[in-house]
Design an enzyme around this catalytic site. Structure first.
Site, short mmCIF file in Angstrom:
data_model
loop_
_atom_site.label_atom_id
_atom_site.label_comp_id
_atom_site.label_asym_id
_atom_site.label_seq_id
_atom_site.Cartn_x
_atom_site.Cartn_y
_atom_site.Cartn_z
N CYS A 94 -39.31 35.77 14.22
CA CYS A 94 -40.61 35.10 14.11
C CYS A 94 -41.43 35.20 15.40
O CYS A 94 -41.90 36.27 15.73
CB CYS A 94 -40.43 33.68 13.61
N ARG A 127 -51.00 29.41 6.71
CA ARG A 127 -49.60 29.49 7.16
C ARG A 127 -48.70 29.71 5.94
O ARG A 127 -48.92 29.10 4.89
CB ARG A 127 -49.28 28.17 7.85
N HIS A 191 -35.87 32.84 9.50
CA HIS A 191 -35.03 31.83 10.13
C HIS A 191 -33.87 31.57 9.17
O HIS A 191 -33.80 32.14 8.09
CB HIS A 191 -35.81 30.53 10.33
#
Ligand code: GLN
Length: 237
Positions: A94, A127, A191
């Protein structure tokens, strides 16, 4: 640093460690040790110099401010570039993935990255948050990728890299491709930590770092269950 042990560096735990990305280091160390490979894990804070001769470097996610600061300090330090030029493997997640690129967006501006991956990240749209999965580049010989993503950045790939995976659920770089790789550098939006969800990626890094063609199989019953459950939750299985 010990000559014989595999050096694994967690870069800047004080700046880049969202979503338990540091677990990537625990998974790598554990899978190495269970095969009798000695490891020397190192946590290197952002006010300390990076070793230039470790075998695997791990970079995690972070918010925009810490991400921009980490990029500045890694550039000033210079040892990640030296290590890559000497054949070290890198896994970046990320914010860590974005800052390995040519430039990335943080705090309203484009910031220079480390130029280790031919990718550029900017900020458009909303987002993206949620499960991420994809079919990994067949040249890497890995099963489907599963992870969790939370990023505002959008990433464009240049000709110097290949996508790590083609998205089957979630967004990744742009809704079609996820992550990027070249040589022994892997970048991903996943993640999870990504190596807990994808132990085959940990083993790939260990094979790259040791030069071994194969590694002794481990009992992955638990992680297989986790993977099946998460891929089903993402609608990708
Ligand atoms: N700050 C970056 C973004 O939002 C990376 C976020 C993260 O590492 N989870 O795009």
């Amino acid at each position: 640093m010990s000559e014989s042990a595999l050096g694994i560096v967690w870069i800047y735990p004080d700046l880049l460690s969202t979503y338990g990305d540091r677990g990537n280091m625990l998974v790598l160390a554990h899978r190495a040790e269970r095969r009798g490979i000695a490891v020397e894990p190192m946590l290197v804070r952002s006010d300390e110099p990076l070793p230039a001769t470790a075998d695997i470097y791990l970079v995690g996610g972070g918010e925009d401010g810490p991400q921009a600061l980490a990029a500045q300090r890694l550039t000033a330090d210079g040892n990640l570039l030296r290590a890559v030029n000497q054949g070290a493997a890198v896994l970046a997640v990320c914010a860590g993935y974005q800052l390995l690129g040519t430039s990335f967006h943080a705090k309203g501006a484009q910031c220079p990255g480390l130029d280790l991956l031919d990718v550029t990240s900017d900020r458009t749209g909303t987002r993206v948050v949620g499960e991420l999965s994809g079919d990994v580049d067949p040249r890497l010989g890995l099963p489907p990728l599963t992870g969790f993503e939370n990023h505002g950045g959008r990433t464009r790939l240049g000709p110097g890299v290949a996508p790590l995976a083609l998205v089957t659920a979630g967004f990744g770089n742009d809704g079609h491709t996820e992550g990027a790789w070249r040589g022994k550098i892997l970048g991903s939006y996943a993640h999870g930590p990504v190596l807990a969800r994808n132990p085959a990626i940990a083993d790939l890094l260990l094979r790259w770092a040791t030069g071994a063609d194969s590694l002794a199989p481990l009992d992955d019953t638990w992680s297989d269950k986790l993977r099946a459950e998460r891929l089903a939750a993402a609608g990708a299985a």
